[in-house]
Design a protein around this motif. Structure first.
Motif, PDB file in Angstrom:
ATOM      1  N   ASP A   1       3.234   9.149   3.622  1.00 14.85           N
ATOM      2  CA  ASP A   1       2.050   9.813   3.999  1.00 14.85           C
ATOM      3  C   ASP A   1       0.059   8.801   3.892  1.00 14.85           C
ATOM      4  OD1 ASP A   1       0.480  12.073   3.779  1.00 14.85           O
ATOM      5  OD2 ASP A   1       0.060  11.778   1.537  1.00 14.85           O
ATOM      6  N   LEU A   2       1.006   7.403   4.172  1.00 17.98           N
ATOM      7  CA  LEU A   2      -0.379   6.072   3.863  1.00 17.98           C
ATOM      8  C   LEU A   2      -1.046   6.562   4.791  1.00 17.98           C
ATOM      9  CD1 LEU A   2      -0.356   2.998   3.364  1.00 17.98           C
ATOM     10  CD2 LEU A   2      -0.835   3.253   5.241  1.00 17.98           C
ATOM     11  N   LYS A   3      -2.152   6.317   5.085  1.00 15.61           N
ATOM     12  CA  LYS A   3      -3.612   6.243   5.556  1.00 15.61           C
ATOM     13  C   LYS A   3      -4.320   5.180   5.671  1.00 15.61           C
ATOM     14  CE  LYS A   3      -2.677  11.257   5.199  1.00 15.61           C
ATOM     15  NZ  LYS A   3      -2.186  11.051   3.753  1.00 15.61           N
ATOM     16  N   VAL A   4      -4.321   4.851   6.992  1.00 14.73           N
ATOM     17  CA  VAL A   4      -5.215   3.706   7.498  1.00 14.73           C
ATOM     18  C   VAL A   4      -6.721   3.822   8.057  1.00 14.73           C
ATOM     19  CG1 VAL A   4      -5.389   2.334   9.167  1.00 14.73           C
ATOM     20  CG2 VAL A   4      -2.935   2.857   8.049  1.00 14.73           C
ATOM     21  N   ILE A   5      -7.480   3.531   7.448  1.00 16.23           N
ATOM     22  CA  ILE A   5      -8.833   3.945   8.015  1.00 16.23           C
ATOM     23  C   ILE A   5      -9.626   2.160   8.447  1.00 16.23           C
ATOM     24  CG2 ILE A   5     -11.347   4.813   7.650  1.00 16.23           C
ATOM     25  CD1 ILE A   5      -9.786   6.011   5.244  1.00 16.23           C
ATOM     26  N   LEU A   6      -9.910   2.191   9.810  1.00 16.39           N
ATOM     27  CA  LEU A   6     -11.165   1.377  10.364  1.00 16.39           C
ATOM     28  C   LEU A   6     -12.310   1.461  10.596  1.00 16.39           C
ATOM     29  CD1 LEU A   6      -7.789  -0.345  12.735  1.00 16.39           C
ATOM     30  CD2 LEU A   6      -8.275  -0.084  10.572  1.00 16.39           C
TER      31      LEU A   6
ATOM     32  N   ASP B   1      -6.650   2.310  -4.170  1.00 15.61           N
ATOM     33  CA  ASP B   1      -8.026   2.418  -4.986  1.00 15.61           C
ATOM     34  C   ASP B   1      -8.274   1.277  -6.271  1.00 15.61           C
ATOM     35  OD1 ASP B   1      -9.637   4.231  -3.625  1.00 15.61           O
ATOM     36  OD2 ASP B   1      -9.786   5.377  -5.182  1.00 15.61           O
ATOM     37  N   HIS B   2      -7.004   0.336  -6.121  1.00 16.28           N
ATOM     38  CA  HIS B   2      -6.442  -0.585  -6.886  1.00 16.28           C
ATOM     39  C   HIS B   2      -7.011  -1.902  -6.529  1.00 16.28           C
ATOM     40  CE1 HIS B   2      -3.755   2.634  -9.471  1.00 16.28           C
ATOM     41  NE2 HIS B   2      -3.287   2.780  -7.680  1.00 16.28           N
TER      42      HIS B   2
ATOM     43  N   ALA C   1       0.136  -1.239   0.087  1.00 20.71           N
ATOM     44  CA  ALA C   1      -0.434  -0.171   0.253  1.00 20.71           C
ATOM     45  C   ALA C   1       0.788   0.887   0.154  1.00 20.71           C
ATOM     46  CB  ALA C   1      -0.701  -0.151   1.330  1.00 20.71           C
ATOM     47  N   GLU C   2       0.117   1.526  -0.654  1.00 18.76           N
ATOM     48  CA  GLU C   2       1.085   3.226  -0.684  1.00 18.76           C
ATOM     49  C   GLU C   2       0.358   4.941  -0.505  1.00 18.76           C
ATOM     50  OE1 GLU C   2       2.767   3.714  -4.585  1.00 18.76           O
ATOM     51  OE2 GLU C   2       4.230   2.172  -4.433  1.00 18.76           O
ATOM     52  N   ARG C   3      -1.130   4.448  -0.632  1.00 20.70           N
ATOM     53  CA  ARG C   3      -1.329   6.296  -0.541  1.00 20.70           C
ATOM     54  C   ARG C   3      -2.863   5.677   0.822  1.00 20.70           C
ATOM     55  NH1 ARG C   3      -4.292   9.080  -5.412  1.00 20.70           N
ATOM     56  NH2 ARG C   3      -4.519  10.552  -4.005  1.00 20.70           N
ATOM     57  N   TYR C   4      -3.540   4.522   1.030  1.00 24.16           N
ATOM     58  CA  TYR C   4      -4.311   4.424   2.288  1.00 24.16           C
ATOM     59  C   TYR C   4      -4.573   2.403   1.707  1.00 24.16           C
ATOM     60  CZ  TYR C   4      -8.220   3.204  -1.011  1.00 24.16           C
ATOM     61  OH  TYR C   4      -9.534   2.551  -1.804  1.00 24.16           O
ATOM     62  N   VAL C   5      -5.329   2.364   3.398  1.00 23.98           N
ATOM     63  CA  VAL C   5      -5.803   0.692   3.538  1.00 23.98           C
ATOM     64  C   VAL C   5      -6.546   1.577   4.152  1.00 23.98           C
ATOM     65  CG1 VAL C   5      -5.135  -1.400   4.535  1.00 23.98           C
ATOM     66  CG2 VAL C   5      -3.307  -0.277   3.950  1.00 23.98           C
ATOM     67  N   TYR C   6      -7.934   1.005   3.738  1.00 26.60           N
ATOM     68  CA  TYR C   6      -9.153   0.282   4.743  1.00 26.60           C
ATOM     69  C   TYR C   6      -9.872  -0.847   5.331  1.00 26.60           C
ATOM     70  CZ  TYR C   6     -14.707   1.219   4.264  1.00 26.60           C
ATOM     71  OH  TYR C   6     -15.620   0.910   5.412  1.00 26.60           O
TER      72      TYR C   6
END
Length: 538
Positions: A359-364, A418-419, A330-335
């Motif tokens: 700059d990676l964001k993590v959303i749980l 988004d991939h 992951a480079e931008r985000y992990v949801y």
């Protein structure tokens, strides 16, 4: 458009990533079409549409058709009312058309089987927790906590067996780990043309699961993937392996409320081998991912044991390998949307990638506690602290956000950049990586649109965006990330977090379990089948 070959090499498990025998290269397919079905109403409507026309032809035509179902929980028959206090209202029999609808699935399946369609249903039962009603297994059952769910499944199998054509084809699955489950929730429908459609995900066939947007409080939210094209072969072959493994076992007997239920009959037929067309139907690529446990028991064990699964004697941990690989790239985000977040290992993957990408964001996102889960929120605090947060600096912690929705979030899905996305039955639990029987699909798209479109629809469900035009306000990932945290991404979407989605304060100190809690966690609630299991009961 992104370089698809580069995306595939980056996000899909590659031959160099495999660790034989338990983490082989997952079955990988192109030319597919995958449709994420968000919430039960959408999935059940689609499944009903595929089933409805079956059985209307000649005997020869009907015999070429099939409906194969397996589930962790089958609520086909509903439940009677229970007097209080407090009284518990009756639950009606399950219908794909909605809770309370008269077109009960048990009757639909019996009618299709009577017409000559090859209908098979396999519902999980804990062979260790539900065997007899002896003192030993009563103790085990009290810890595993699945009695009512297993009784619903037994009632469903008994209801189906009232149709002569289903006596040998409605079975209880008895091949799971002693403290594990056959957690796969899969359906396959063949229309007799030689092709088939497969479904896999988090949705059980029970009336609780009839959810749809906008969700009232305490409704269920979930996701199922509809698979068309060459990859259906992998779903079919996994179902066939599970069914044929089950029928090869010694028949076991279980006590329902009023009668003894056998797991299967001596003449239960095998699921036949089928070869489905490889003709492309779309530009989606898919990896079919399985978890199959090991059976590793302590030498002094006096608890019920099970045999190794013949087609995976060392287990299959493909869900783990695919999930790990994608998160670490992951480079931008992990949801991640899940009901538990108990796995220290999954949280440690996030810790590692946060440190790797500045700059990676993590959303749980999780929901209110599933009433079928043991009430141990400490497990999540342990995983979040020990796995994810314990050594992050303030800047890194500022890139992690967790949210609680006021519904039962039962979906098991992760989206990366988004991939890539995964949809299946596997939770962010240790048992889903190593001990329960699970299935999931990892997804990519040659046009690189599928996962972004899925993300927009899924996040719109949480953000209360009903109108397609409003949903497009979060199509841009930078604007969408800003909705979750005003310090992230780019403002300007015009979307704000609704009151139904509340930030969860993340733990700031370590949580520990006492010895009894730790024993329950390791032995029953979140088992690791790679480790010896059993011993004497406390």
């Amino acid at each position: 458009m992104a370089d698809f070959e580069a995306l595939k090499k980056k996000y899909f498990v590659q031959p160099d990533d495999t660790e034989l025998p338990s983490e082989p290269l997952p079955a990988t397919f192109g030319g597919c079409k995958v449709t994420p079905l968000i919430d039960g109403v959408e999935y059940f409507r689609d499944l009903a549409k595929q089933i409805a026309p079956l059985g209307a032809g000649t005997p020869s035509e009907n015999s070429a058709q099939f409906i194969y179902i397996t589930g962790w929980w089958l609520g086909f028959m509903g439940r009677p009312a229970v007097p209080g206090p407090p009284p518990i209202p009756a639950r009606p029999p399950f219908s794909l058309d909605g809770a309370g609808a008269t077109n009960h699935l048990v009757d639909v399946l019996k009618a299709k089987a009577h017409a000559g369609v090859d209908v098979r249903v396999m519902g999980w039962i804990s062979f260790s927790g539900m065997a007899d009603y002896g003192l030993l297994t009563t103790s085990v059952r009290g810890r595993i906590g699945i009695r009512d769910i297993n009784l619903d499944t037994m009632a469903s199998i008994l209801g189906l067996r009232k149709e002569l054509a289903l006596v040998e084809k409605a079975c209880l699955s008895i091949i799971s780990h002693s403290a594990g489950a056959s957690h796969t929730k899969m359906a396959l429908v063949g229309d007799g043309s030689g092709s088939a459609i497969g479904y896999t995900g988090g949705l059980d066939l029970d009336n609780d699961r009839h959810g749809s947007q906008p969700h009232p409080p305490r409704e269920w939210h979930d996701v199922q993937a509809k698979v068309e094209g060459p990859a259906v072969q992998a779903l079919y072959d996994f179902y066939r392996s599970l069914w044929n493994e089950n029928r090869a076992r010694k028949i076991k007997s279980f006590r329902s409320v009023n009668e003894i239920v056998i797991s299967h009959t001596p003449t239960t037929p095998p699921v036949p081998a089928r070869t489905f067309p490889t003709t492309p139907v779309g530009g989606h690529h898919l990896q079919s991912l399985r978890t199959v446990p090991r059976f590793n028991y302590k030498s002094t064990n006096n608890l019920p044991e099970n045999e190794k699964i013949s087609f995976a004697p060392d287990g299959f941990f493909e869900v783990r390998s695919a999930w790990f690989n994608a998160v670490l790239t992951a480079e931008r985000y992990v949801y991640i949307e899940d009901q538990g977040f108990w796995s220290v290992e999954v949280m440690a993957w996030l810790n590692r990638v946060i440190k790797l990408r500045a700059d990676l964001k993590v959303i749980l996102v999780k929901g209110i506690n599933d009433p079928n889960d043991p009430p141990f929120p400490a497990y999540a605090n342990i995983a979040l602290w020990n796995g994810l947060l314990h050594d992050l600096n303030p800047q890194q912690r500022g890139r992690v956000r967790a949210f609680l929705r006021n519904v039962f979030v039962h979906s098991k899905t992760t989206i990366v950049d988004d991939h890539w996305a995964i949809i299946g039955s596997a939770n962010a639990y240790r048992r889903s990586l190593y001990s329960d029987i699970e299935h999931a699909v990892g997804l990519l798209d040659e046009e690189d649109k599928l996962v972004r479109q899925y993300r927009v629809r899924l996040w719109s469900d949480h953000l209360g965006l009903l109108d397609p035009a409003d949903q497009q306000k979060i199509a841009d990932i930078d604007k969408a990330l800003n909705v979750w945290d005003g310090n992230w991404g780019t403002p300007g979407s015009g979307v704000t977090l609704p009151p139904t989605l509340a930030p969860i304060p993340l733990p700031t100190i370590e949580t520990t379990l006492d010895s009894s809690q730790q024993d329950r966690y390791d032995r029953y609630d979140d088992v690791d089948s790679r480790l010896p299991w059993g011993g004497c009961l406390p």
